[in-house]
Write a protein that holds these residues in place. Structure first.
Motif, PDB file in Angstrom:
ATOM      1  N   ASP A 323      11.289  -5.742  -3.857  1.00 41.81           N
ATOM      2  CA  ASP A 323      10.891  -4.947  -5.013  1.00 41.81           C
ATOM      3  C   ASP A 323       9.374  -4.779  -5.051  1.00 41.81           C
ATOM      4  N   ASN A 324       8.642  -5.860  -4.789  1.00 45.00           N
ATOM      5  CA  ASN A 324       7.180  -5.776  -4.834  1.00 45.00           C
ATOM      6  C   ASN A 324       6.605  -4.958  -3.681  1.00 45.00           C
ATOM      7  N   GLN A 326       8.096  -2.387  -2.452  1.00 43.14           N
ATOM      8  CA  GLN A 326       8.320  -1.014  -2.899  1.00 43.14           C
ATOM      9  C   GLN A 326       7.267  -0.596  -3.919  1.00 43.14           C
ATOM     10  N   ARG A 327       6.912  -1.494  -4.835  1.00 46.68           N
ATOM     11  CA  ARG A 327       5.875  -1.193  -5.823  1.00 46.68           C
ATOM     12  C   ARG A 327       4.533  -0.975  -5.139  1.00 46.68           C
ATOM     13  N   TYR A 328       4.273  -1.749  -4.080  1.00 45.18           N
ATOM     14  CA  TYR A 328       3.026  -1.596  -3.311  1.00 45.18           C
ATOM     15  C   TYR A 328       2.988  -0.232  -2.633  1.00 45.18           C
ATOM     16  N   GLU A 330       4.473   2.415  -3.645  1.00 44.32           N
ATOM     17  CA  GLU A 330       4.369   3.458  -4.662  1.00 44.32           C
ATOM     18  C   GLU A 330       3.001   3.495  -5.339  1.00 44.32           C
ATOM     19  N   SER A 331       2.148   2.503  -5.077  1.00 44.74           N
ATOM     20  CA  SER A 331       0.848   2.420  -5.742  1.00 44.74           C
ATOM     21  C   SER A 331      -0.111   3.475  -5.202  1.00 44.74           C
ATOM     22  N   THR A 344       2.187  -4.440 -13.468  1.00 48.47           N
ATOM     23  CA  THR A 344       2.846  -3.269 -12.904  1.00 48.47           C
ATOM     24  C   THR A 344       3.405  -2.415 -14.040  1.00 48.47           C
ATOM     25  N   ARG A 347       9.605   0.682 -14.616  1.00 51.87           N
ATOM     26  CA  ARG A 347      10.100   1.935 -14.033  1.00 51.87           C
ATOM     27  C   ARG A 347      10.848   2.799 -15.044  1.00 51.87           C
ATOM     28  N   LEU A 355       3.689  -8.530 -13.456  1.00 56.86           N
ATOM     29  CA  LEU A 355       4.461  -8.451 -12.214  1.00 56.86           C
ATOM     30  C   LEU A 355       5.167  -9.782 -11.950  1.00 56.86           C
TER      31      LEU A 355
END
Length: 451
Positions: A323-324, A326-328, A330-331, A344, A347, A355
């Motif tokens: 998950d993290n 993916q967040r990275y 998307e940043s 974070t 969504r 986070l």
């Protein structure tokens, strides 16, 4: 000259005292968080003050060459931190800004104090003896043991079906890491020095706390430490060094291992191993009983796929890792360089929230602080390896033969392994202090070819 030496010895005493009282700082931290406010961490406050003082002291006492290196590193780190906070403000505004600052301090605590310690430990009069680490270990294990008997311990797993207590501390995983890092010094004292009652008491407390806390790290550490202890005994027997004593030491190690194994089914770690992994160690009473009875335990999950095995080993941390990552991805571009930080966006609502960290230190550092932050983070370690590499080549035999070197190297290696599998090493100030000093003591001892 005499005055200078006295000052250096005073620093050694202050550091020794500060190491021993770490458990009191952690008890005070847990009390504040659990009974006053979750945002009030006296541990961060005290350790931040210590960090500032030791940095300023080192800048004043180090020579010009080391002082310039320190100023350059701290300057680069300071510029990175400002950029990190500026980008965080751009993305999240002032939301959770204190969480970002707290995360910065906790993560970069280790390299900051490591850089300040390097010039101080160059002085041969500064030396932290193994007995200091044993006293520190006793502080943590005594709190766990005494509080269990008094019935005032916090649960290691307040949520879920895991068993175990952790004394008056806040995080079982963090305390487990500290116990694993300090235990090798107790093993060294027991195997290489005259037997003392205080060390026997420390051993009993260590064994009990390792079984009572219920987490995987202490028991894994005990198994590996037992192997290292037997290895040391064999090395000394091959070298024909104190043959009778080392035969007795090896027998003692085997006896301790057997006692530890026999005690597992009666302690929280036994239940947790059975429920989580299906590892069942029969009780002594049932082994010798004609009518063998088994204790009902929760049916362990069947681990069939690679993903299920990874989730079991890493306590589902791989789920948060995906998950993290993916967040990275998307940043924004700047965050890929400086990291996504400790805040974070939800969504669903788009609102800022803290986070959920992976608790695998290597991954957390890379994702939270990006490529630039990670490079800055590892510079002190690269420096220590570089300055000690020549001496390591010259004295490579001591790495595998000298018992104190082996135990200190083990303390570092178990820290590196735990940092990957359970976290709470590089990103937690309490274990970070122990690791920094152990690394410098090991490097210093290898360079000076032991005491």
């Amino acid at each position: 000259m005499k005055e200078l030496i006295m000052k250096k010895n005073s620093l050694e005493k202050i550091l020794g005292f500060y190491i021993v009282v770490q458990f009191l700082i952690d008890v005070a931290t847990a009390f504040c968080v659990n009974h006053i406010s979750e945002s009030l961490s006296i541990g961060i406050f005290v350790r931040t003050i210590f960090m500032i003082v030791i940095v300023l002291y080192s800048l004043v006492k180090s020579d010009k060459k080391d002082r310039i290196k320190m100023i350059i590193y701290y300057g680069v780190l300071g510029a990175y931190m400002l950029a990190f906070l500026a980008i965080s403000y751009k993305v999240h505004g002032t939301s959770f800004i204190m969480s970002q600052i707290k995360g910065l301090i906790k993560t970069f605590y280790l390299p900051i104090i490591l850089v300040s310690f390097i010039p101080l430990f160059k002085n041969k009069n500064i030396h932290i003896k193994s007995g200091i680490f044993v006293y520190a270990l006793m502080g943590y294990t005594a709190i766990i043991s005494i509080c269990k008997f008094l019935g005032i311990s916090y649960l290691s797993y307040p949520i879920g079906n895991g068993e175990g207590t952790m004394g008056l501390f806040y995080a079982a995983n963090e305390i487990g890491v500290i116990i694993a890092m300090l235990a090798p010094f107790l093993a060294y004292e027991l195997l290489n020095k005259k037997v003392k009652i205080i060390n026997i008491i420390a051993l009993v407390l260590f064994l009990y706390a390792s079984l009572e806390i219920g987490t995987k790290v202490p028991i894994l550490s005990f198994i590996l430490l037992s192997i290292v202890s037997i290895y040391i005994c064999i090395v000394k027997l091959v070298q024909k060094e104190e043959v009778k004593r080392n035969i007795k030491n090896m027998i003692a190690v085997v006896i301790v291992i057997l006692v530890f194994i026999f005690a597992i089914p009666y302690m929280p770690i036994g239940t947790n191993l059975s429920n989580a992994y299906g590892i069942n160690i029969p009780r002594v009473s049932s082994v010798f009983s004609k009518n063998k009875t088994t204790i009902p335990v929760q049916e362990p999950p069947k681990l069939e796929t690679k993903e299920e095995v990874e989730n079991a080993v890493y306590s589902s941390r791989t789920i948060y890792l995906k998950d993290n990552i993916q967040r990275y991805r998307e940043s924004i571009g700047l965050q890929k360089i400086t990291g996504i930080g400790y805040v974070t966006n939800n969504r669903e609502t788009g609102e800022s929230m803290e986070l959920k960290l992976v608790e695998m230190d290597y991954c957390d550092i890379m994702l939270c602080h990006g490529v630039l932050g990670t490079i800055i983070y590892v510079i002190p370690y690269i420096y220590i390896i570089a300055i000690g590499f020549k001496e390591l080549i010259k004295n490579w035999k001591n790495i595998f033969i000298d018992s104190k070197n082996v135990f200190m190297e083990y303390a570092i290696m178990i820290s590196l392994v735990v940092a990957l599998t359970a976290g709470h090493v590089f990103t937690a100030p309490a274990p970070a202090l122990f690791l920094a000093i152990i690394m410098l003591e090991t490097n210093k001892r290898l360079k000076t070819r032991g005491e």
